[in-house]
Design a protein around this motif. Structure first.
Motif, PDB file in Angstrom:
ATOM      1  N   PHE A  16       4.498  -1.293   7.815  1.00  0.00           N
ATOM      2  CA  PHE A  16       4.906  -1.260   6.417  1.00  0.00           C
ATOM      3  C   PHE A  16       6.192  -0.473   6.201  1.00  0.00           C
ATOM      4  O   PHE A  16       6.447   0.057   5.134  1.00  0.00           O
ATOM      5  CB  PHE A  16       3.770  -0.748   5.513  1.00  0.00           C
ATOM      6  CG  PHE A  16       2.536  -1.609   5.613  1.00  0.00           C
ATOM      7  CD1 PHE A  16       2.570  -2.926   5.193  1.00  0.00           C
ATOM      8  CD2 PHE A  16       1.365  -1.118   6.156  1.00  0.00           C
ATOM      9  CE1 PHE A  16       1.445  -3.743   5.304  1.00  0.00           C
ATOM     10  CE2 PHE A  16       0.238  -1.918   6.271  1.00  0.00           C
ATOM     11  CZ  PHE A  16       0.279  -3.243   5.837  1.00  0.00           C
ATOM     12  N   SER A  17       7.001  -0.441   7.232  1.00  0.00           N
ATOM     13  CA  SER A  17       8.338   0.120   7.155  1.00  0.00           C
ATOM     14  C   SER A  17       9.141  -0.410   8.341  1.00  0.00           C
ATOM     15  O   SER A  17       8.587  -0.594   9.426  1.00  0.00           O
ATOM     16  CB  SER A  17       8.307   1.648   7.196  1.00  0.00           C
ATOM     17  OG  SER A  17       9.622   2.185   7.268  1.00  0.00           O
ATOM     18  N   SER A  18      10.425  -0.649   8.129  1.00  0.00           N
ATOM     19  CA  SER A  18      11.302  -1.021   9.245  1.00  0.00           C
ATOM     20  C   SER A  18      11.967   0.203   9.858  1.00  0.00           C
ATOM     21  O   SER A  18      12.722   0.093  10.817  1.00  0.00           O
ATOM     22  CB  SER A  18      12.371  -2.008   8.761  1.00  0.00           C
ATOM     23  OG  SER A  18      13.098  -1.468   7.672  1.00  0.00           O
ATOM     24  N   ASP A  19      11.657   1.380   9.316  1.00  0.00           N
ATOM     25  CA  ASP A  19      12.164   2.651   9.822  1.00  0.00           C
ATOM     26  C   ASP A  19      11.048   3.336  10.604  1.00  0.00           C
ATOM     27  O   ASP A  19       9.973   3.583  10.050  1.00  0.00           O
ATOM     28  CB  ASP A  19      12.612   3.529   8.648  1.00  0.00           C
ATOM     29  CG  ASP A  19      13.160   4.877   9.077  1.00  0.00           C
ATOM     30  OD1 ASP A  19      13.112   5.207  10.286  1.00  0.00           O
ATOM     31  OD2 ASP A  19      13.621   5.624   8.192  1.00  0.00           O
ATOM     32  N   PRO A  20      11.242   3.667  11.868  1.00  0.00           N
ATOM     33  CA  PRO A  20      10.185   4.328  12.637  1.00  0.00           C
ATOM     34  C   PRO A  20       9.694   5.625  12.009  1.00  0.00           C
ATOM     35  O   PRO A  20       8.562   6.054  12.293  1.00  0.00           O
ATOM     36  CB  PRO A  20      10.852   4.590  13.993  1.00  0.00           C
ATOM     37  CG  PRO A  20      11.939   3.576  14.092  1.00  0.00           C
ATOM     38  CD  PRO A  20      12.448   3.385  12.686  1.00  0.00           C
ATOM     39  N   ALA A  21      10.499   6.241  11.149  1.00  0.00           N
ATOM     40  CA  ALA A  21      10.098   7.491  10.513  1.00  0.00           C
ATOM     41  C   ALA A  21       9.285   7.264   9.249  1.00  0.00           C
ATOM     42  O   ALA A  21       8.800   8.211   8.636  1.00  0.00           O
ATOM     43  CB  ALA A  21      11.330   8.338  10.173  1.00  0.00           C
ATOM     44  N   GLY A  22       9.128   5.999   8.831  1.00  0.00           N
ATOM     45  CA  GLY A  22       8.354   5.687   7.639  1.00  0.00           C
ATOM     46  C   GLY A  22       7.066   4.983   7.993  1.00  0.00           C
ATOM     47  O   GLY A  22       6.707   4.815   9.157  1.00  0.00           O
ATOM     48  N   LEU A 269       3.867  -2.013   0.803  1.00  0.00           N
ATOM     49  CA  LEU A 269       2.889  -3.048   1.104  1.00  0.00           C
ATOM     50  C   LEU A 269       2.959  -4.099   0.007  1.00  0.00           C
ATOM     51  O   LEU A 269       2.940  -3.759  -1.184  1.00  0.00           O
ATOM     52  CB  LEU A 269       1.474  -2.476   1.176  1.00  0.00           C
ATOM     53  CG  LEU A 269       1.218  -1.349   2.186  1.00  0.00           C
ATOM     54  CD1 LEU A 269       1.557   0.020   1.590  1.00  0.00           C
ATOM     55  CD2 LEU A 269      -0.237  -1.351   2.630  1.00  0.00           C
ATOM     56  N   THR A 270       3.042  -5.358   0.388  1.00  0.00           N
ATOM     57  CA  THR A 270       3.079  -6.458  -0.564  1.00  0.00           C
ATOM     58  C   THR A 270       1.735  -7.171  -0.548  1.00  0.00           C
ATOM     59  O   THR A 270       1.268  -7.600   0.514  1.00  0.00           O
ATOM     60  CB  THR A 270       4.205  -7.444  -0.220  1.00  0.00           C
ATOM     61  OG1 THR A 270       5.447  -6.748  -0.220  1.00  0.00           O
ATOM     62  CG2 THR A 270       4.265  -8.568  -1.251  1.00  0.00           C
ATOM     63  N   VAL A 271       1.113  -7.281  -1.717  1.00  0.00           N
ATOM     64  CA  VAL A 271      -0.194  -7.909  -1.849  1.00  0.00           C
ATOM     65  C   VAL A 271      -0.033  -9.204  -2.629  1.00  0.00           C
ATOM     66  O   VAL A 271       0.488  -9.203  -3.747  1.00  0.00           O
ATOM     67  CB  VAL A 271      -1.189  -6.971  -2.561  1.00  0.00           C
ATOM     68  CG1 VAL A 271      -2.530  -7.666  -2.790  1.00  0.00           C
ATOM     69  CG2 VAL A 271      -1.380  -5.690  -1.763  1.00  0.00           C
ATOM     70  N   SER A 272      -0.485 -10.299  -2.026  1.00  0.00           N
ATOM     71  CA  SER A 272      -0.353 -11.614  -2.642  1.00  0.00           C
ATOM     72  C   SER A 272      -1.731 -12.165  -2.991  1.00  0.00           C
ATOM     73  O   SER A 272      -2.622 -12.213  -2.132  1.00  0.00           O
ATOM     74  CB  SER A 272       0.367 -12.577  -1.685  1.00  0.00           C
ATOM     75  OG  SER A 272       0.408 -13.878  -2.225  1.00  0.00           O
ATOM     76  N   SER A 283       1.329  -8.109   3.278  1.00  0.00           N
ATOM     77  CA  SER A 283       2.524  -8.311   4.108  1.00  0.00           C
ATOM     78  C   SER A 283       3.271  -7.001   4.287  1.00  0.00           C
ATOM     79  O   SER A 283       3.267  -6.128   3.419  1.00  0.00           O
ATOM     80  CB  SER A 283       3.462  -9.340   3.466  1.00  0.00           C
ATOM     81  OG  SER A 283       2.800 -10.548   3.216  1.00  0.00           O
ATOM     82  N   GLY A 284       3.978  -6.929   5.416  1.00  0.00           N
ATOM     83  CA  GLY A 284       4.850  -5.796   5.657  1.00  0.00           C
ATOM     84  C   GLY A 284       5.597  -5.934   6.964  1.00  0.00           C
ATOM     85  O   GLY A 284       5.298  -6.795   7.782  1.00  0.00           O
TER      86      GLY A 284
END
Length: 290
Positions: A16-22, A269-272, A283-284
């Motif tokens: 849920f992040s493209s940053d390893p720190a997130g 987090l994206t909830v559909s 999704s994430g």
């Protein structure tokens, strides 16, 4: 077994992040063949992440027809039936090796379809939950939860009735009236853990509504030996089912959940939700750590 001795390769991803720190870190073992329950628990405990995922081929005649992988999830203390963030992390790890596409994970909660697509050179995974359900929580159990959290009942948002929601794992959903209430989280670890074991809860999903489709969430996770989960896909799925069941959002809706910012690990987090389909999609993105 320790990570450095006899265990297969242990990957580290955040979800849920493209940053390893997130986002929320997870351990991922893409081939856990031959590992015992104790082995998996030992690896999860040594990593210290809220959950780690362990993959094997689905056995024939297991009732997991159509599954591409069997996945088991372990917190540092115990096995859990389903984990959303480790599912997203695992799917992205697989896609980095074999390419985007569709897969089906056989979990203790049932088969979970997962699709991975590439958007602007970033891999994004979407899991589809098992069929969810929502149930009431007793007044006594609610009072005990609030006492453990040190939340006055007046701090609950009356538009969001407390409920227990399941979409692969059970979560108690409690909504705060203000962002400040959500920010101020200092709870009685042992007391909340005891209640959660009695109610078979995986986390407590604490929510504050910013707008019609944007929410901020936090998830105490004492039963896993973790004070707080930074980004919780299973709870996000459960919350989507809860919000739809109670008519708090439309049957067709795209919800955005922000989590982890209070811990310095922001994630999205994206909830559909889709009319006519009871299942919830979460999704994430994910990124490898180190």
């Amino acid at each position: 077994m320790t990570i450095d001795e006899r265990a297969p390769e242990v990957l580290r991803y955040t979800a849920f992040s493209s940053d390893p720190a997130g986002g929320n870190p997870a351990g991922v073992v893409l081939d856990a063949t031959g590992m015992s329950d104790d082995d998996m628990l030992a690896v999860a405990a040594e990593l210290g992440y809220s959950e780690s995922a362990f993959l094997t081929a689905p056995p024939e005649g297991s009732g997991a027809e159509g599954a591409t992988h069997t996945v088991r999830y372990f917190s540092p203390r115990a096995e859990v039936p389903f984990c959303g963030h480790a599912t997203v992390a695992t799917a992205v790890a697989l896609a980095e090796r074999t390419g985007p596409g569709d897969m089906v994970f056989a979990t203790r909660s049932g088969n979970v379809p997962v699709s991975v697509v590439e958007e602007d050179e970033v891999l994004r995974a979407t899991l589809t939950s098992v069929v969810p359900h929502v149930e009431a929580v007793s007044d006594d159990d609610l009072a005990e939860a609030l006492a453990a959290l040190d939340w006055p009942a007046a701090d609950l948002d009356p538009a969001f009735p407390p409920r227990i929601s399941f979409a692969g794992a059970r979560h108690l959903v409690l909504a705060a009236t203000t962002r400040a209430r959500l920010t101020d989280l200092a709870y009685d670890f042992a007391r909340l853990e005891s209640l959660m074991h009695r109610l078979d809860l995986t986390t407590v999903q604490l929510v504050w509504r910013e707008s019609a489709t944007v929410f901020h969430v936090r998830d105490p996770f004492p039963v896993g030996g973790v004070v707080e989960d930074p980004a919780t896909g299973a709870a996000a799925a459960a919350f989507g089912a809860y919000a739809r069941e109670l008519g708090l959002v439309p049957e067709d809706a795209l919800l955005t959940l922000h989590q982890g910012g209070d811990l310095g690990r922001p994630g999205v987090l994206t909830v559909s939700l889709r009319a006519g389909d009871p299942r919830v999609r979460v999704s994430g993105t994910a990124a490898r750590i180190g």
